[in-house]
Design a protein around this motif. Structure first.
Motif, short mmCIF file in Angstrom:
data_model
loop_
_atom_site.label_atom_id
_atom_site.label_comp_id
_atom_site.label_asym_id
_atom_site.label_seq_id
_atom_site.Cartn_x
_atom_site.Cartn_y
_atom_site.Cartn_z
N PHE A 121 0.96 -1.21 0.21
CA PHE A 121 0.07 -0.05 -0.11
C PHE A 121 0.98 1.26 0.01
N PRO A 122 0.24 2.31 -0.63
CA PRO A 122 1.19 3.57 -0.38
C PRO A 122 1.23 3.82 0.91
N GLY A 123 2.37 4.17 1.29
CA GLY A 123 2.89 4.23 2.64
C GLY A 123 4.24 3.77 3.13
N SER A 124 4.73 4.02 4.25
CA SER A 124 5.97 3.27 4.61
C SER A 124 6.00 1.93 4.76
N VAL A 125 7.22 1.33 4.95
CA VAL A 125 7.31 0.03 5.34
C VAL A 125 6.70 -0.52 6.66
N TYR A 126 6.84 0.48 7.65
CA TYR A 126 6.06 0.37 9.04
C TYR A 126 4.64 0.35 8.98
N GLU A 127 4.19 1.39 8.28
CA GLU A 127 2.57 1.41 7.91
C GLU A 127 2.20 0.13 7.18
N ASN A 128 2.81 -0.56 6.44
CA ASN A 128 2.39 -1.60 5.59
C ASN A 128 2.10 -2.79 6.39
N VAL A 129 3.19 -3.12 7.51
CA VAL A 129 3.38 -4.12 8.40
C VAL A 129 1.82 -3.98 9.14
N LEU A 130 1.73 -2.91 9.61
CA LEU A 130 0.68 -2.53 10.63
C LEU A 130 -0.90 -2.29 9.85
N PHE A 131 -0.93 -2.49 8.61
CA PHE A 131 -1.91 -2.14 8.03
C PHE A 131 -3.12 -2.85 8.42
N GLY A 132 -3.18 -4.28 8.77
CA GLY A 132 -4.30 -4.75 8.92
C GLY A 132 -4.53 -4.91 10.47
N VAL A 133 -3.44 -4.60 11.25
CA VAL A 133 -3.68 -4.79 12.58
C VAL A 133 -4.26 -3.74 13.16
N LYS A 134 -4.16 -2.40 12.97
CA LYS A 134 -5.05 -1.37 13.40
C LYS A 134 -6.52 -1.82 13.86
N TYR A 135 -7.17 -2.64 12.95
CA TYR A 135 -8.44 -2.97 13.35
C TYR A 135 -8.73 -4.28 14.22
N VAL A 136 -7.61 -4.73 14.51
CA VAL A 136 -7.94 -6.12 15.46
C VAL A 136 -8.13 -5.33 16.79
N LYS A 137 -7.07 -4.48 17.15
CA LYS A 137 -7.07 -3.81 18.60
C LYS A 137 -6.16 -2.52 18.58
N ARG A 138 -6.46 -1.74 19.43
CA ARG A 138 -5.53 -0.55 19.74
C ARG A 138 -4.30 -0.98 19.92
N HIS A 139 -3.09 -0.55 19.87
CA HIS A 139 -1.63 -0.88 20.15
C HIS A 139 -1.18 0.48 20.53
N SER A 140 -0.17 0.42 21.57
CA SER A 140 0.54 1.39 21.99
C SER A 140 1.65 1.56 20.84
N LYS A 141 2.55 2.72 21.00
CA LYS A 141 3.69 2.95 19.81
C LYS A 141 4.57 1.79 20.16
N HIS A 142 4.88 1.41 21.45
CA HIS A 142 5.87 0.56 21.62
C HIS A 142 5.54 -0.98 21.09
N GLU A 143 4.07 -1.20 21.43
CA GLU A 143 3.75 -2.52 20.82
C GLU A 143 3.79 -2.67 19.43
N LYS A 144 3.28 -1.64 18.80
CA LYS A 144 3.56 -1.42 17.01
C LYS A 144 4.88 -1.63 16.78
N GLN A 145 5.84 -1.00 17.59
CA GLN A 145 7.28 -1.21 17.23
C GLN A 145 7.68 -2.61 17.17
N CYS A 146 7.22 -3.37 18.18
CA CYS A 146 7.33 -4.78 18.42
C CYS A 146 6.65 -5.68 17.47
N ILE A 147 5.42 -5.47 17.09
CA ILE A 147 4.87 -5.99 15.96
C ILE A 147 5.57 -5.85 14.56
#
Lengths: 277, 282
Positions: A121-147
């Motif tokens: 998807f248009p956007g960064s590598v970081y945003e691409n990995v998290l693209f589907g995760v956002k809708y499962v549950k809310r994550h903190s910045k640290h959790e996102k980094q870990c994912i």
């Protein structure tokens, strides 16, 4: 109305040597039509836990329709009509894939899919990995980094992109993009991963990288892999389904199909990569 | 006739057609720039018109026109975006798609005076609303909706299916796919269509002259239900008083400003189209 018990009784007709306890996906006399065209005919297959199942067959044999039926990606196709049933034995419970009570979106989160052509998807590598995760549950910045780190490591991409996570994903090579797509799928924590000819647009090195990944990932996931590359099936498959003209011609372990195929068509296809259906 | 002669003849006809087309535009623009430039100065742009347009400037006509199209943009954009999304994401039946296209092209083909008459009958005669700029904006919005819808729809439709499928395969529902994939990629088409529509709306006289504009005696409207001055109405009235040379000069000046405003809209549309290509066009 048919009950789950009825459906289970139907599976008594399946090969007895397979362990039903480890079954994740059961296709029970599953048929698909697009308008009047009968694409899948009486599919009766069982996919086992922590195995790589390869679906092989000539072009137009219905491989993609089969794999897309498992996570209901065909629902919106014009003229799609099905008969029969697919059961998904998840970690927590069993559900009938096409039952009205089954939420297709939840199902797709549990049965992930990677397509033939890498699609970032248009956007960064970081945003691409998290693209589907956002809708499962809310994550903190640290959790996102870990994912992001965990999943990029799982697809052996972390070392290559760890210092360029904020760069556009589109600048990665095609092979890296395909691994990113796989990381994006893994981030949603699926139980089954469907791959529809994921290496057909990749160079041999990237293909090898994806194959090695599959061999590692099968320890944690059930993998169903469509390929028209017989050598690839020989390298990575535990279980092979050979299909032609929408029908299962033969299914069994890799060893059985490659060393002692029962069907003449299977023999021909595995040796000549061609068969008359 | 051999192939080479045929080819050259065909090329010559094409070149001639293109040259006729371009020279018409150049002729029109040159006349307007030549005649209009004589009227334009800072005072013309910043002062109120006096003595029925023969003196003073067109400040309130410019602001009035901008107000009308801004209102039209606010009304048209959400409706057009919603229609384009519905067409692109929710209508599965080919028959319904064709039917919606017929309606949209039909609306696009309605002559602008009909919109004016409709506005007059519906808003002024039936609803008893005063002649007001907000009614003019609504009518202009209805008029530009087809352009806006079609541009937005084409932009959304050009997003390859694989992007939607990849998002769906991650467990996103249709609404989430629309918000995360379709709108970010289709919005530039919608904005381009809006600007092209606004460029057209800026020059329209017929739909607004009965229901939204006055010729003189007013400045900026104090509420939604007051008329405004506008450039096209001003040019129309001035050109009808062509006996006075100063009035005619002011009409050319106002025409030049109108053309420049239309150019700004069209060039912005072109810029957005080039700058933000959709996924499918990359």
């Amino acid at each position: 109305m048919r009950t789950t018990e009825d459906r289970k009784r139907d599976f008594s007709e399946l090969p007895e040597d397979e362990d039903t306890v480890d079954t994740v996906i059961e296709m029970n006399r599953f048929n698909v039509w697009y308008h009047d065209f009968h694409v899948l005919k009486d599919f009766h297959v069982r996919f086992q836990k922590q195995q790589i199942a390869c679906i092989i067959g000539p072009s137009g044999s219905g491989k993609s329709t089969l794999i897309r039926s498992i996570n209901r990606m065909n629902d919106d196709m014009d003229g799609f009509f099905y008969q029969g049933d697919i059961l998904f034995h998840g970690h927590t419970h069993t559900c009938s894939v096409y039952h009205t009570s089954t939420n297709a979106n939840h199902l797709r989160a549990r049965i992930g899919m990677v397509f033939q052509k890498p699609c970032v998807f248009p956007g960064s590598v970081y945003e691409n990995v998290l693209f589907g995760v956002k809708y499962v549950k809310r994550h903190s910045k640290h959790e996102k980094q870990c994912i992001v780190e965990e999943n990029l490591k799982a697809v052996s991409l972390w070392d290559e992109v760890s210092n360029r996570l904020q760069e556009k994903a589109a600048v990665l090579s095609i092979g890296q993009q395909q691994r990113l797509c796989l990381a994006r799928t893994l981030a949603v924590k699926p139980e089954v991963i469907l791959l529809d000819e994921p290496t057909s647009s990749l160079d041999p090195l990237s293909t090898l990288a994806i194959e090695n990944l599959m061999l590692q990932l099968k320890k944690r996931y059930t993998i169903i892999f469509v390929t028209h590359n017989i050598a690839q099936a020989r390298r990575i498959a535990d279980f092979i389904v050979f299909m032609c003209d929408g029908k299962v011609i033969e299914q069994g372990t890799r060893k059985k199909l490659f060393s002692n195929p029962e069907n003449q068509q299977t023999k021909e296809y595995l040796s000549d990569e061609y068969c008359e259906c | 006739m051999n192939r080479r002669v045929k080819k050259n003849l065909f090329l010559a006809v094409c070149w001639f057609s293109a040259a006729v087309c371009a020279s018409l535009l150049l002729f029109l623009l040159s006349v307007i720039v030549w005649k209009g430039a004589q009227a334009i100065n800072l005072g013309f742009l910043t002062s109120d018109s006096r003595k029925f347009g023969s003196e003073g400037g067109i400040f309130y006509q410019i602001t009035g026109s901008i107000l009308l199209i801004t209102g039209a943009a606010f009304v048209s954009f959400p409706v057009a975006l919603g229609t384009a999304l519905y067409k692109s994401e929710y209508i599965r039946s080919n028959t319904l798609q064709r039917f919606s296209n017929i309606l949209i092209y039909g609306l696009n083909g309605v002559p602008s005076i009909i919109f004016g008459i409709f506005g007059l009958i519906f808003f002024i005669n039936i609803l008893h609303v005063n002649i007001s700029w907000s009614v003019g904006s609504i009518i202009l919005a209805i008029m530009i909706i087809p352009t806006n819808v079609l541009a937005a729809y084409q932009s959304m439709n050009s997003i390859p299916k694989i992007y939607r499928e990849s998002a769906l395969a991650l467990g996103l529902d249709r609404w989430q796919v629309t918000v995360r994939v379709v709108i970010p990629q289709g919005i530039n088409g919608a904005i381009t269509g809006l600007l092209i529509g606004l460029a057209r709306a800026l020059g329209e006289t017929a739909p607004i002259m009965f229901i939204a504009t006055a010729f003189s005696g007013i400045q900026l409207p104090g509420s939604l239900f007051e008329p405004v001055l506008s450039l096209p109405t001003h040019i129309l009235v001035l050109s009808q008083q062509a006996t006075n040379s100063k009035t005619l000069e002011n009409a050319w000046g106002a025409s030049l400003i109108l053309i420049l405003l239309v150019f700004v809209c069209s060039l912005s549309a072109l810029f957005i189209r080039i700058k933000f290509k959709t996924m499918g066009q990359r």
